[in-house]
Design an enzyme around this catalytic site. Structure first.
Site, PDB file in Angstrom:
ATOM      1  N   TYR A 166       0.829  -1.215   0.000  1.00  0.00           N
ATOM      2  CA  TYR A 166       0.000   0.000   0.000  1.00  0.00           C
ATOM      3  C   TYR A 166       0.861   1.262   0.000  1.00  0.00           C
ATOM      4  O   TYR A 166       0.413   2.317  -0.449  1.00  0.00           O
ATOM      5  CB  TYR A 166      -0.915   0.034   1.232  1.00  0.00           C
ATOM      6  CG  TYR A 166      -2.241  -0.663   1.059  1.00  0.00           C
ATOM      7  CD1 TYR A 166      -2.307  -1.991   0.677  1.00  0.00           C
ATOM      8  CD2 TYR A 166      -3.436   0.011   1.285  1.00  0.00           C
ATOM      9  CE1 TYR A 166      -3.519  -2.640   0.532  1.00  0.00           C
ATOM     10  CE2 TYR A 166      -4.657  -0.622   1.147  1.00  0.00           C
ATOM     11  CZ  TYR A 166      -4.702  -1.954   0.766  1.00  0.00           C
ATOM     12  OH  TYR A 166      -5.908  -2.576   0.639  1.00  0.00           O
ATOM     13  N   LYS A 194       3.321 -15.254   1.857  1.00  0.00           N
ATOM     14  CA  LYS A 194       3.658 -16.089   0.702  1.00  0.00           C
ATOM     15  C   LYS A 194       5.177 -16.267   0.676  1.00  0.00           C
ATOM     16  O   LYS A 194       5.872 -15.785  -0.218  1.00  0.00           O
ATOM     17  CB  LYS A 194       3.160 -15.428  -0.593  1.00  0.00           C
ATOM     18  CG  LYS A 194       1.648 -15.519  -0.783  1.00  0.00           C
ATOM     19  CD  LYS A 194       1.189 -16.891  -1.268  1.00  0.00           C
ATOM     20  CE  LYS A 194       1.570 -17.134  -2.729  1.00  0.00           C
ATOM     21  NZ  LYS A 194       1.171 -18.492  -3.164  1.00  0.00           N
ATOM     22  N   ASP A 245      -2.665 -18.054   0.371  1.00  0.00           N
ATOM     23  CA  ASP A 245      -3.687 -18.643  -0.509  1.00  0.00           C
ATOM     24  C   ASP A 245      -4.336 -19.850   0.162  1.00  0.00           C
ATOM     25  O   ASP A 245      -5.559 -20.018   0.143  1.00  0.00           O
ATOM     26  CB  ASP A 245      -3.102 -18.997  -1.889  1.00  0.00           C
ATOM     27  CG  ASP A 245      -1.859 -19.876  -1.803  1.00  0.00           C
ATOM     28  OD1 ASP A 245      -1.252 -19.980  -0.720  1.00  0.00           O
ATOM     29  OD2 ASP A 245      -1.482 -20.467  -2.841  1.00  0.00           O
ATOM     30  N   ASP A 289      -6.261  -7.230   3.807  1.00  0.00           N
ATOM     31  CA  ASP A 289      -7.415  -6.589   3.159  1.00  0.00           C
ATOM     32  C   ASP A 289      -8.315  -7.659   2.547  1.00  0.00           C
ATOM     33  O   ASP A 289      -9.532  -7.655   2.736  1.00  0.00           O
ATOM     34  CB  ASP A 289      -6.901  -5.625   2.085  1.00  0.00           C
ATOM     35  CG  ASP A 289      -8.041  -4.914   1.363  1.00  0.00           C
ATOM     36  OD1 ASP A 289      -8.982  -4.474   2.049  1.00  0.00           O
ATOM     37  OD2 ASP A 289      -7.990  -4.809   0.120  1.00  0.00           O
ATOM     38  N   ASP A 324     -12.053  -9.500   4.161  1.00  0.00           N
ATOM     39  CA  ASP A 324     -13.348  -9.486   3.464  1.00  0.00           C
ATOM     40  C   ASP A 324     -13.924 -10.897   3.372  1.00  0.00           C
ATOM     41  O   ASP A 324     -15.128 -11.103   3.543  1.00  0.00           O
ATOM     42  CB  ASP A 324     -13.215  -8.905   2.043  1.00  0.00           C
ATOM     43  CG  ASP A 324     -13.547  -7.418   1.995  1.00  0.00           C
ATOM     44  OD1 ASP A 324     -13.406  -6.747   3.037  1.00  0.00           O
ATOM     45  OD2 ASP A 324     -13.942  -6.927   0.914  1.00  0.00           O
TER      46      ASP A 324
END
Ligand code: IPM
Ligand code: MG
Length: 373
Positions: free
Chosen positions: A143, A198, A231, A255, A259
């Site tokens: 970000y 990751k 993932d 983020d 959700d």
């Protein structure tokens, strides 16, 4: 003795002002009935600030946010602002607050209220009783990393001749401080942390894993720690979400994963968040509280929005900024009771029906439930 707290309310755009009006009722109730005194001020953020000042967060507003005990924010953004230059988009106002207040730990609880377990897109047996907490790093990573931008790149055979760049960058210090926040929170809950990155493809992910492990081994050896690729984490969240207690992850993965976790609970309109930084001189952390949902421009101004996420964000303020855990629990129980009574804003209305209410009626019901004790 009366406890005095300063609050800056930034309703923002879309449904932000409507849901915040309901929070103000709750703040007033606690002021009148629980010996707390709130010094409340209001200001603009996002598109509404842009309309007034030409920027999504005025410098004066930034300064006020730095000076109060806690900021309560509604939501920012809307289609009206889609064509604005990136630097003045409504979201930049929110990102500036997070960055300049250094709110590095973003707490996003995903709890499944029993009355709403059938709203989840997953089966009741998978989500009933769900109670997880995502701790998202909020002030670094892709970000904010440099270099960033869109540049001409016409060397070679690049059709279109441009390149877009963002940088994922984490220092060990940034990772350690958010890891500590996650371990501290886990100790007050289920004592388990799962860290997601990751590390199989990103060096920043390798560093993330090593530093979280370091904080664990040196400072929190009694908390159970596991690591997961992000993932796989997304997959596990929809497969068997109750395996998790606290999840700690970076800004971008957080983020996305938050959700997904939010939807497990049935309605995005239910989920609060707290963004916390370092302690200020008075010992309280720098703090901003906001619902996880966005500005929902499609339903703005119609009295349809669910104010519960914003109201529960105030409950988090009571708990994390004002050390009023009992008052926070009282507010959470009032919300739970209203839901158990079948009171429903449109987003919560399922096949089994219920009492349909508007945004402001929902606020009134929660106040009534508080008063009924
Ligand atoms: C969130 C939002 C923000 C983010 C946007 C509005 C900038 O999606 O708080 O999750 O990406 O962080
Ligand atoms: Mg988001």
């Amino acid at each position: 003795m009366s406890d005095s707290y300063s609050l800056l309310i930034l309703p923002g755009d879309g449904i932000g002002p409507e849901v915040m009006a309901e929070v103000v009722k709750i703040v007033d109730w606690f002021g009148a009935n629980r010996g707390m005194s709130f010094d409340v001020s209001h200001d603009l953020v996002g598109g509404s600030a842009y309309d007034r000042h030409g920027v999504p967060l005025a410098d004066e507003t930034m300064a006020r946010a730095q000076a109060v005990d806690a900021v309560l924010l509604g939501a920012v953004g809307g289609p009206k602002y889609d064509d604005l230059d990136f630097s003045v988009k409504p979201e930049r106002g929110l990102l500036r607050l997070r960055k300049e207040m250094d709110l590095f730990a973003n707490l996003r609880p995903a709890q499944c209220f029993d009355a709403l377990a059938d709203f989840s897109s997953l089966k009741r047996e998978v989500v009933a009783g769900l109670d997880i907490l995502i701790v998202r790093e909020l002030t670094s990573g892709v970000y904010f990393g440099e270099p960033r931008g869109i540049h001409a790149d016409d060397n070679g055979d690049n059709e279109g001749g441009r390149v877009g760049i963002n940088t994922q960058r984490y220092t060990s210090g940034e990772i350690r401080r958010v890891a500590r926040a996650a371990f501290e929170l886990a100790m007050r809950r289920g004592n388990k942390v799962c860290s997601m990155e990751k590390a199989n493809v990103m060096e920043s992910g390798i560093l993330w894993r090593e530093e979280v492990q370091w904080v664990h081994d040196n400072e929190y050896p009694d908390v159970e720690l596991s690591h997961m690729y992000a993932d796989n984490g997304a997959m596990q969240l929809v497969r068997n979400p109750r395996q998790f207690d606290v999840i700690v992850t970076d800004n971008l993965f957080g983020d996305i994963l938050s959700d997904a976790a939010a939807m497990l609970t049935g309605s995005l309109g239910m989920l609060p968040s707290a963004s916390l930084g370092a302690p200020m001189a008075n010992g309280r952390p720098k703090a901003l509280y906001e619902p996880v949902h966005g500005s929902a421009p499609d339903i703005a101004g119609q009295g349809k929005a669910n104010p519960i996420a914003c109201i529960l964000s105030f409950a988090m303020a009571l708990r994390y900024s004002f050390d009023q855990g009992e008052a926070a629990a009282e507010l959470e129980r009032a919300v739970e009771r209203v839901l158990a009574d079948g009171v429903r804003t449109a987003d919560l209305m399922g096949p089994e029906g219920g009492t349909p209410v508007s945004t402001s009626q929902m606020g009134d019901r929660i106040v009534a439930a508080l008063a009924a004790g």
